[in-house]
Design a protein around this motif. Sequence first.
Motif: not given
Length: 74
Positions: A11-19
């Motif tokens: 759901t939604g955008a991909e996670m920005d794991y670095r952030e």
Amino acid sequence: MEHHRSGPIETGAEMDYREHEKTYDGFLAGTKWGTMVTVVLLIAMAAGFFSGAGFLGGLIVFIVLNVAGVFLLR
């Protein structure tokens, strides 16, 4: 008729794991340093009020313990 998915649902955008990691590390650092300053402030206030050292004695205790805390928590 029901439809069941066998895999994860995105759901939604991909996670920005670095952030995400950067934010988490910042939260941990803020919690660590904030707790240290709060504890040092309480100790300095106790030293100033109950030992008769007064404001200057409590201030000296506050400064010394903060410097020690910086070196110990690195």
